[in-house]
Design a protein around this motif. Structure first.
Motif, PDB file in Angstrom:
ATOM      1  N   ARG A 158       0.837  -1.198   0.000  1.00 13.23           N
ATOM      2  CA  ARG A 158       0.000   0.000   0.000  1.00 13.23           C
ATOM      3  C   ARG A 158       0.877   1.256   0.000  1.00 13.23           C
ATOM      4  NH1 ARG A 158      -2.846  -0.526   4.719  1.00 13.23           N
ATOM      5  NH2 ARG A 158      -3.872  -2.296   3.785  1.00 13.23           N
ATOM      6  N   SER A 159       1.930   1.240   0.790  1.00 15.99           N
ATOM      7  CA  SER A 159       2.854   2.367   0.858  1.00 15.99           C
ATOM      8  C   SER A 159       3.575   2.560  -0.472  1.00 15.99           C
ATOM      9  CB  SER A 159       3.867   2.125   1.982  1.00 15.99           C
ATOM     10  OG  SER A 159       4.853   3.114   1.989  1.00 15.99           O
ATOM     11  N   ASP A 160       3.992   1.473  -1.109  1.00 19.99           N
ATOM     12  CA  ASP A 160       4.694   1.568  -2.391  1.00 19.99           C
ATOM     13  C   ASP A 160       3.792   2.106  -3.491  1.00 19.99           C
ATOM     14  OD1 ASP A 160       6.973   0.595  -1.217  1.00 19.99           O
ATOM     15  OD2 ASP A 160       6.742  -1.447  -2.001  1.00 19.99           O
ATOM     16  N   VAL A 161       2.538   1.665  -3.527  1.00 19.40           N
ATOM     17  CA  VAL A 161       1.604   2.129  -4.550  1.00 19.40           C
ATOM     18  C   VAL A 161       1.366   3.625  -4.390  1.00 19.40           C
ATOM     19  CG1 VAL A 161      -0.803   2.001  -5.308  1.00 19.40           C
ATOM     20  CG2 VAL A 161       0.496  -0.087  -4.950  1.00 19.40           C
ATOM     21  N   LYS A 162       1.180   4.071  -3.152  1.00 17.62           N
ATOM     22  CA  LYS A 162       0.956   5.490  -2.882  1.00 17.62           C
ATOM     23  C   LYS A 162       2.187   6.311  -3.269  1.00 17.62           C
ATOM     24  CE  LYS A 162      -1.038   6.117   0.994  1.00 17.62           C
ATOM     25  NZ  LYS A 162      -1.252   6.252   2.441  1.00 17.62           N
ATOM     26  N   GLU A 163       3.362   5.805  -2.962  1.00 12.52           N
ATOM     27  CA  GLU A 163       4.612   6.502  -3.279  1.00 12.52           C
ATOM     28  C   GLU A 163       4.839   6.548  -4.789  1.00 12.52           C
ATOM     29  OE1 GLU A 163       9.054   5.348  -2.322  1.00 12.52           O
ATOM     30  OE2 GLU A 163       7.923   5.780  -0.491  1.00 12.52           O
ATOM     31  N   ASP A 164       4.549   5.460  -5.487  1.00 13.20           N
ATOM     32  CA  ASP A 164       4.733   5.420  -6.938  1.00 13.20           C
ATOM     33  C   ASP A 164       3.805   6.402  -7.648  1.00 13.20           C
ATOM     34  OD1 ASP A 164       6.671   3.526  -6.699  1.00 13.20           O
ATOM     35  OD2 ASP A 164       5.406   1.834  -7.316  1.00 13.20           O
ATOM     36  N   ALA A 165       2.587   6.558  -7.139  1.00 13.59           N
ATOM     37  CA  ALA A 165       1.627   7.455  -7.779  1.00 13.59           C
ATOM     38  C   ALA A 165       2.089   8.908  -7.703  1.00 13.59           C
ATOM     39  CB  ALA A 165       0.255   7.310  -7.126  1.00 13.59           C
ATOM     40  N   SER A 166       2.769   9.278  -6.640  1.00  9.66           N
ATOM     41  CA  SER A 166       3.185  10.672  -6.474  1.00  9.66           C
ATOM     42  C   SER A 166       4.605  10.933  -6.975  1.00  9.66           C
ATOM     43  CB  SER A 166       3.075  11.068  -5.001  1.00  9.66           C
ATOM     44  OG  SER A 166       3.988  10.310  -4.229  1.00  9.66           O
TER      45      SER A 166
END
Length: 153
Positions: A74-82
């Protein structure tokens, strides 16, 4: 051999797994080491068989690793999006560009550095005008006249 397994054996296994985690295994051995220490605590408090200890270890290790994976994913997906890493055009947003030639309203081409880029202009501008890259639309940069606040920066 397993009949004589005690809580101290689980402590040793747990500490060994935590030590191996220091070699850089991305967190997976950490959760197995913690699981072994939890099994050590359980076996010290409750008289259970070595088979049940092994089942507890596997169950706790799978559960804690799965929880960590969900959190990290979840943290990686959020970081990748930004992130703008490997998104060259997104990295250009906010940059100032001086025009080398006159452009008209709508589609145009601008030179930025040593590369020509397709762009969309919100007005007609002459060479030497300084514009800001406001956004990206597909493969085109969207240009606009800078506001007084952007000009001062």
């Amino acid at each position: 051999m397993f009949e004589t397994f005690s809580a101290w054996h689980w402590v040793i296994i747990g500490l060994a797994l935590l030590g191996l985690e220091l070699t850089g295994t991305a967190g997976y051995l950490m959760w197995m080491g913690i699981s072994a220490l939890v099994v050590a605590l359980i076996s010290a408090l409750l008289p259970i068989s070595w088979q049940l200890e092994a089942i507890c270890f596997v169950g706790i290790a799978l559960f804690t690793t799965w929880i960590w994976w969900r959190y990290q994913h979840r943290s990686d997906v959020k970081e990748d999006a930004s992130s703008t890493l490997n998104k060259r055009m997104d990295q250009l947003i906010g940059q100032s560009v001086e025009l080398h030639e006159d452009i008209n309203v709508g589609n145009c081409r601008i030179k930025l550095g040593d590369t020509y880029w397709s762009a969309i202009s919100d007005g007609k501008y002459s060479a030497g005008t300084r514009l800001i890259i406001k956004d990206v639309d597909g493969t085109k940069l969207i240009l606009a006249k800078p506001t007084p606040v952007e000009s001062a920066e």
